[in-house]
Design a protein around this motif. Structure first.
Motif, PDB file in Angstrom:
ATOM      1  N   ALA A  75      48.684 151.522  92.852  1.00 32.52           N
ATOM      2  CA  ALA A  75      49.483 150.949  93.933  1.00 32.52           C
ATOM      3  C   ALA A  75      49.001 149.557  94.317  1.00 32.52           C
ATOM      4  N   LYS A  76      47.688 149.382  94.310  1.00 31.58           N
ATOM      5  CA  LYS A  76      47.114 148.086  94.686  1.00 31.58           C
ATOM      6  C   LYS A  76      46.903 147.179  93.484  1.00 31.58           C
ATOM      7  N   LYS A  77      47.092 147.712  92.281  1.00 35.24           N
ATOM      8  CA  LYS A  77      46.873 146.954  91.053  1.00 35.24           C
ATOM      9  C   LYS A  77      45.442 146.438  90.979  1.00 35.24           C
ATOM     10  N   ILE A  78      44.508 147.334  91.234  1.00 30.10           N
ATOM     11  CA  ILE A  78      43.091 146.996  91.167  1.00 30.10           C
ATOM     12  C   ILE A  78      42.415 147.894  90.154  1.00 30.10           C
ATOM     13  N   LEU A  79      41.613 147.293  89.314  1.00 22.13           N
ATOM     14  CA  LEU A  79      40.826 148.000  88.319  1.00 22.13           C
ATOM     15  C   LEU A  79      39.365 147.930  88.738  1.00 22.13           C
ATOM     16  N   TYR A  80      38.630 149.025  88.532  1.00 25.81           N
ATOM     17  CA  TYR A  80      37.229 149.079  88.918  1.00 25.81           C
ATOM     18  C   TYR A  80      36.353 149.453  87.726  1.00 25.81           C
ATOM     19  N   LEU A  81      35.092 149.037  87.817  1.00 25.72           N
ATOM     20  CA  LEU A  81      34.072 149.514  86.891  1.00 25.72           C
ATOM     21  C   LEU A  81      32.798 149.741  87.700  1.00 25.72           C
ATOM     22  N   GLN A  82      32.472 151.000  87.908  1.00 25.26           N
ATOM     23  CA  GLN A  82      31.225 151.362  88.576  1.00 25.26           C
ATOM     24  C   GLN A  82      30.142 151.444  87.506  1.00 25.26           C
ATOM     25  N   MET A  83      29.101 150.665  87.682  1.00 20.25           N
ATOM     26  CA  MET A  83      28.022 150.618  86.697  1.00 20.25           C
ATOM     27  C   MET A  83      26.724 151.068  87.356  1.00 20.25           C
ATOM     28  N   ASN A  84      26.166 152.144  86.855  1.00 21.03           N
ATOM     29  CA  ASN A  84      24.909 152.688  87.368  1.00 21.03           C
ATOM     30  C   ASN A  84      23.828 152.615  86.303  1.00 21.03           C
ATOM     31  N   SER A  85      22.593 152.762  86.733  1.00 25.73           N
ATOM     32  CA  SER A  85      21.448 152.757  85.811  1.00 25.73           C
ATOM     33  C   SER A  85      21.519 151.565  84.863  1.00 25.73           C
ATOM     34  N   LEU A  86      21.736 150.409  85.410  1.00 23.10           N
ATOM     35  CA  LEU A  86      21.917 149.213  84.593  1.00 23.10           C
ATOM     36  C   LEU A  86      20.653 148.859  83.825  1.00 23.10           C
ATOM     37  N   LYS A  87      20.865 148.332  82.622  1.00 24.92           N
ATOM     38  CA  LYS A  87      19.773 147.948  81.743  1.00 24.92           C
ATOM     39  C   LYS A  87      19.879 146.446  81.450  1.00 24.92           C
ATOM     40  N   PRO A  88      18.771 145.805  81.077  1.00 22.93           N
ATOM     41  CA  PRO A  88      18.841 144.373  80.737  1.00 22.93           C
ATOM     42  C   PRO A  88      19.874 144.069  79.656  1.00 22.93           C
ATOM     43  N   GLU A  89      20.078 144.990  78.734  1.00 19.81           N
ATOM     44  CA  GLU A  89      21.052 144.761  77.665  1.00 19.81           C
ATOM     45  C   GLU A  89      22.487 144.818  78.161  1.00 19.81           C
ATOM     46  N   ASP A  90      22.699 145.212  79.412  1.00 21.93           N
ATOM     47  CA  ASP A  90      24.035 145.168  80.001  1.00 21.93           C
ATOM     48  C   ASP A  90      24.387 143.770  80.505  1.00 21.93           C
ATOM     49  N   THR A  91      23.421 142.871  80.492  1.00 15.36           N
ATOM     50  CA  THR A  91      23.664 141.506  80.937  1.00 15.36           C
ATOM     51  C   THR A  91      24.745 140.859  80.082  1.00 15.36           C
ATOM     52  N   ALA A  92      25.774 140.335  80.731  1.00 16.73           N
ATOM     53  CA  ALA A  92      26.912 139.725  80.020  1.00 16.73           C
ATOM     54  C   ALA A  92      27.914 139.216  81.045  1.00 16.73           C
ATOM     55  N   MET A  93      28.890 138.468  80.560  1.00 18.05           N
ATOM     56  CA  MET A  93      30.070 138.159  81.341  1.00 18.05           C
ATOM     57  C   MET A  93      31.038 139.310  81.128  1.00 18.05           C
ATOM     58  N   TYR A  94      31.530 139.861  82.217  1.00 19.19           N
ATOM     59  CA  TYR A  94      32.438 140.996  82.144  1.00 19.19           C
ATOM     60  C   TYR A  94      33.864 140.525  82.457  1.00 19.19           C
ATOM     61  N   TYR A  95      34.798 140.945  81.602  1.00 22.60           N
ATOM     62  CA  TYR A  95      36.192 140.555  81.729  1.00 22.60           C
ATOM     63  C   TYR A  95      37.068 141.787  81.874  1.00 22.60           C
ATOM     64  N   CYS A  96      38.089 141.685  82.719  1.00 25.40           N
ATOM     65  CA  CYS A  96      39.104 142.723  82.706  1.00 25.40           C
ATOM     66  C   CYS A  96      40.298 142.220  81.889  1.00 25.40           C
ATOM     67  N   ALA A  97      41.037 143.157  81.357  1.00 21.11           N
ATOM     68  CA  ALA A  97      42.158 142.813  80.498  1.00 21.11           C
ATOM     69  C   ALA A  97      43.299 143.788  80.735  1.00 21.11           C
ATOM     70  N   ARG A  98      44.532 143.297  80.526  1.00 24.12           N
ATOM     71  CA  ARG A  98      45.719 144.124  80.695  1.00 24.12           C
ATOM     72  C   ARG A  98      46.571 144.061  79.444  1.00 24.12           C
ATOM     73  N   ALA A  99      47.099 145.197  79.072  1.00 21.32           N
ATOM     74  CA  ALA A  99      48.022 145.219  77.935  1.00 21.32           C
ATOM     75  C   ALA A  99      49.307 144.485  78.299  1.00 21.32           C
ATOM     76  N   ARG A 100      49.962 143.924  77.287  1.00 17.85           N
ATOM     77  CA  ARG A 100      51.185 143.174  77.577  1.00 17.85           C
ATOM     78  C   ARG A 100      52.296 144.072  78.092  1.00 17.85           C
ATOM     79  N   VAL A 101      52.520 145.199  77.414  1.00 12.71           N
ATOM     80  CA  VAL A 101      53.654 146.048  77.785  1.00 12.71           C
ATOM     81  C   VAL A 101      53.322 147.533  77.844  1.00 12.71           C
ATOM     82  N   SER A 102      52.187 147.952  77.335  1.00 13.62           N
ATOM     83  CA  SER A 102      51.907 149.375  77.176  1.00 13.62           C
ATOM     84  C   SER A 102      51.282 150.005  78.412  1.00 13.62           C
TER      85      SER A 102
END
Length: 126
Positions: A75-102
């Motif tokens: 309804a709000k068109k919001i996507l979430y990612l809850q990340m727990n127990s983070l590790k140094p190898e999780d370091t990155a730029m995080y992007y969200c993405a949407r399918a064109r039509v699916s």
């Protein structure tokens, strides 16, 4: 036009948690297939998790499945990612993405998605 804006990134110590959000605008149907990807400089963009319009989910691997949770508010068109127990190898730029039509998702390959946010940086220190 379609816009995706991520937020919630930051710097945390190993073992900490972050909750990323991605707010969509410029479209009315909040049930498109959506996903989270991440990328480090010089490396290919890799999928983290994907969620269909019906809430069905898929994670890139067992490590992500056990520590991360993808969810959405159609309804709000919001996507979430809850990340727990983070590790140094999780370091990155995080992007969200949407399918064109699916609404249903075909997988976690970048070419399946036509719209991308600008990214939010996650840095995990040891």
């Amino acid at each position: 036009q379609v816009q995706l804006v991520e937020s919630g990134g930051g710097s945390v110590q190993a073992g900490g948690s972050l909750r990323l959000s991605c707010a969509g605008s410029g479209y009315t149907n909040g049930r498109y297939c959506m996903a989270w990807f991440r990328q480090n400089t010089g490396k290919e963009r890799e999928g983290v998790a994907v969620i269909g319009g019906d809430g069905s989910t898929m994670y890139a691997d067992d490590s992500a499945k056990g520590r991360f949770t993808i969810s959405r508010d159609n309804a709000k068109k919001i996507l979430y990612l809850q990340m727990n127990s983070l590790k140094p190898e999780d370091t990155a730029m995080y992007y969200c993405a949407r399918a064109r039509v699916s609404i249903s998702c075909s997988g976690l390959r970048p070419e399946y998605f036509g719209y991308w946010g600008q990214g939010t940086q996650v840095t995990v220190s040891s």
